[in-house]
Structures are given as structure tokens and as C-alpha cells.
Design a protein around this motif. Structure first.
Motif, short mmCIF file in Angstrom:
data_model
loop_
_atom_site.label_atom_id
_atom_site.label_comp_id
_atom_site.label_asym_id
_atom_site.label_seq_id
_atom_site.Cartn_x
_atom_site.Cartn_y
_atom_site.Cartn_z
N SER A 1 -1.91 -17.18 -2.28
CA SER A 1 -1.83 -16.76 -3.67
C SER A 1 -2.98 -17.32 -4.51
O SER A 1 -3.06 -17.05 -5.69
CB SER A 1 -0.49 -17.20 -4.28
OG SER A 1 -0.43 -18.62 -4.35
N VAL A 2 -3.88 -18.07 -3.89
CA VAL A 2 -5.02 -18.64 -4.61
C VAL A 2 -6.09 -17.56 -4.80
O VAL A 2 -6.45 -16.86 -3.86
CB VAL A 2 -5.61 -19.84 -3.83
CG1 VAL A 2 -6.90 -20.30 -4.45
CG2 VAL A 2 -4.61 -20.97 -3.78
N THR A 3 -6.58 -17.46 -6.02
CA THR A 3 -7.65 -16.49 -6.30
C THR A 3 -8.97 -17.01 -5.72
O THR A 3 -9.15 -18.22 -5.56
CB THR A 3 -7.81 -16.28 -7.81
OG1 THR A 3 -8.15 -17.53 -8.41
CG2 THR A 3 -6.53 -15.75 -8.43
N PRO A 4 -9.91 -16.13 -5.40
CA PRO A 4 -11.19 -16.58 -4.82
C PRO A 4 -11.96 -17.55 -5.71
O PRO A 4 -12.66 -18.42 -5.20
CB PRO A 4 -11.97 -15.28 -4.64
CG PRO A 4 -10.92 -14.23 -4.50
CD PRO A 4 -9.79 -14.67 -5.38
N ALA A 5 -11.81 -17.44 -7.02
CA ALA A 5 -12.53 -18.35 -7.92
C ALA A 5 -12.04 -19.78 -7.80
O ALA A 5 -12.77 -20.72 -8.08
CB ALA A 5 -12.38 -17.88 -9.37
N LEU A 6 -10.81 -19.96 -7.35
CA LEU A 6 -10.26 -21.31 -7.23
C LEU A 6 -10.41 -21.88 -5.82
O LEU A 6 -9.99 -22.99 -5.56
CB LEU A 6 -8.77 -21.30 -7.60
CG LEU A 6 -8.47 -20.91 -9.04
CD1 LEU A 6 -6.97 -20.88 -9.25
CD2 LEU A 6 -9.12 -21.88 -9.98
N HIS A 7 -11.02 -21.10 -4.94
CA HIS A 7 -11.14 -21.56 -3.56
C HIS A 7 -11.98 -22.83 -3.46
O HIS A 7 -11.63 -23.76 -2.75
CB HIS A 7 -11.76 -20.45 -2.70
CG HIS A 7 -11.88 -20.84 -1.27
ND1 HIS A 7 -13.01 -21.47 -0.78
CD2 HIS A 7 -11.02 -20.72 -0.23
CE1 HIS A 7 -12.84 -21.70 0.50
NE2 HIS A 7 -11.65 -21.26 0.86
N THR B 1 -17.84 -24.64 1.18
CA THR B 1 -18.00 -24.94 -0.25
C THR B 1 -19.43 -24.67 -0.69
O THR B 1 -19.66 -24.05 -1.74
CB THR B 1 -17.61 -26.39 -0.54
OG1 THR B 1 -16.26 -26.60 -0.12
CG2 THR B 1 -17.73 -26.71 -2.02
N GLN B 2 -20.39 -25.12 0.10
CA GLN B 2 -21.79 -24.87 -0.24
C GLN B 2 -22.09 -23.37 -0.29
O GLN B 2 -22.78 -22.89 -1.17
CB GLN B 2 -22.72 -25.55 0.76
CG GLN B 2 -22.81 -27.04 0.58
CD GLN B 2 -23.34 -27.40 -0.78
OE1 GLN B 2 -22.59 -27.84 -1.64
NE2 GLN B 2 -24.60 -27.21 -1.00
N ILE C 1 -6.95 -38.59 6.41
CA ILE C 1 -6.58 -38.44 7.81
C ILE C 1 -7.57 -39.18 8.70
O ILE C 1 -7.19 -39.74 9.74
CB ILE C 1 -6.49 -36.94 8.19
CG1 ILE C 1 -5.39 -36.27 7.37
CG2 ILE C 1 -6.22 -36.75 9.68
CD1 ILE C 1 -5.36 -34.77 7.48
N VAL C 2 -8.85 -39.21 8.31
CA VAL C 2 -9.84 -39.96 9.08
C VAL C 2 -9.45 -41.43 9.13
O VAL C 2 -9.52 -42.07 10.18
CB VAL C 2 -11.25 -39.78 8.47
CG1 VAL C 2 -12.23 -40.80 9.03
CG2 VAL C 2 -11.77 -38.39 8.70
N VAL C 3 -9.02 -41.97 8.01
CA VAL C 3 -8.62 -43.38 7.98
C VAL C 3 -7.44 -43.62 8.93
O VAL C 3 -7.43 -44.58 9.71
CB VAL C 3 -8.26 -43.82 6.54
CG1 VAL C 3 -7.67 -45.22 6.52
CG2 VAL C 3 -9.48 -43.74 5.65
N ALA D 1 -12.43 -28.62 -2.04
CA ALA D 1 -12.84 -30.00 -2.27
C ALA D 1 -11.65 -30.95 -2.16
O ALA D 1 -11.77 -32.04 -1.60
CB ALA D 1 -13.50 -30.13 -3.64
N VAL D 2 -10.50 -30.54 -2.67
CA VAL D 2 -9.29 -31.36 -2.56
C VAL D 2 -8.87 -31.47 -1.10
O VAL D 2 -8.47 -32.54 -0.63
CB VAL D 2 -8.17 -30.77 -3.43
CG1 VAL D 2 -6.86 -31.49 -3.19
CG2 VAL D 2 -8.54 -30.87 -4.90
N THR D 3 -8.98 -30.39 -0.36
CA THR D 3 -8.63 -30.41 1.06
C THR D 3 -9.53 -31.37 1.81
O THR D 3 -9.08 -32.11 2.69
CB THR D 3 -8.75 -28.99 1.66
OG1 THR D 3 -7.92 -28.12 0.92
CG2 THR D 3 -8.36 -28.97 3.11
N ASN D 4 -10.82 -31.40 1.47
CA ASN D 4 -11.72 -32.34 2.11
C ASN D 4 -11.34 -33.78 1.78
O ASN D 4 -11.45 -34.67 2.63
CB ASN D 4 -13.17 -32.08 1.70
CG ASN D 4 -13.72 -30.84 2.35
OD1 ASN D 4 -13.25 -30.42 3.40
ND2 ASN D 4 -14.71 -30.24 1.72
N ALA D 5 -10.88 -34.02 0.57
CA ALA D 5 -10.44 -35.37 0.20
C ALA D 5 -9.20 -35.78 1.00
O ALA D 5 -9.09 -36.92 1.46
CB ALA D 5 -10.15 -35.44 -1.30
#
Length: 132
Positions: free
Chosen positions: A62-68, A120-121, A82-84, A73-77
Motif C-alpha cells: 500500500s506504499v506509494t512509490p514516492a514513499l519508497h 535508494t540511490q 540485525i547485523v549487530v 532508508a528505515v529498512t536499512n536502519a
């Protein structure tokens, strides 16, 4: 306009997470009453996992492409957390199995983070003005 859409999407995400957490908190009592206390904990945890998959699926689609890009970025955080955990599993485990699973988790989350930054880039480059 994008800010309002992002606020709505984050509010929907917050409501979905709150609903899952509330259901998970009260589900043991309901399951215990319904079955007379004879529910297997594995089945209960599997049911919560399956429900969270459905909630995640509907929230993501349900996320619009503009909010992807902000959500990526939050998913990467989250992946960095999980890395820790994977590093802890690899570093302090005495079992070879735990070390193996920790290493696999570390490799997979590293691929996820790297891929997330690439996506993201690419998304951000779509919004830049092209030089001619």
C-alpha cells in the motif's frame, strides 16, 4: 502533498503494528481459554508469524512509490540492528550451528543493506534534473 501522504502511510503502519502487537499480547489468554490450555507454543508462535507476514505484505504493497525511498532508508536502519545480532551470534556462541546461522544471517543482511542502498540511490537519481 508528499509529506501528508507519508504521514498517512506512517500512521497506517503504526496502526498495523499496534494491532499485531496487541493481538499477540492477548492471544495466549484467548487461545488458552478456547482450548482449555492445550495449545502448543510452537503452533501459537507460527500463527503469529503467519499473521505478521500478511500484515507486512499489505502494508508494503500500500506504499506509494514516492514513499519508497524513505521507507527503504528505515529498512536499512533495521537491517543494521540485525547485523549487530548476527555479530553477537557469531562471536559469543559455543555451538558450531549457532556460529553457522549467525554467519549466514550476517551475509544475507549485508546483501540486503547493500541492495537497499543501490535501490535508494537509483530512486533518488530519478528525481535529479538531467544535464543536456
Amino acid at each position: 502533498m508528499a509529506s501528508e501522504a507519508m504521514d498517512r502511510a506512517l500512521e497506517q503502519l503504526d496502526q498495523a503494528v499496534t494491532a499485531v502487537v496487541t493481538a499477540a499480547a492477548h492471544a495466549p489468554e484467548a487461545a488458552s481459554v478456547a482450548t482449555g490450555g492445550a495449545i502448543d507454543p510452537f503452533v501459537f508462535q507460527l500463527a503469529i508469524f503467519v499473521l505478521s507476514i500478511f500484515v507486512g505484505y499489505y502494508v508494503v504493497w500500500s506504499v506509494t512509490p514516492a514513499l519508497h525511498t524513505p521507507l527503504m532508508a528505515v529498512t536499512n536502519a533495521i537491517s543494521s540492528v540485525i547485523v549487530v545480532g548476527a555479530l553477537l551470534a557469531v562471536g559469543i556462541s559455543t555451538s558450531g550451528l549457532a556460529t553457522g546461522f549467525g554467519f549466514v544471517a550476517l551475509v544475507l543482511v549485508s546483501v540486503n543493506i547493500f541492495g537497499g542502498f543501490l535501490v535508494t540511490q537509483r530512486m533518488l537519481s530519478m528525481y535529479r534534473k538531467k544535464d543536456r
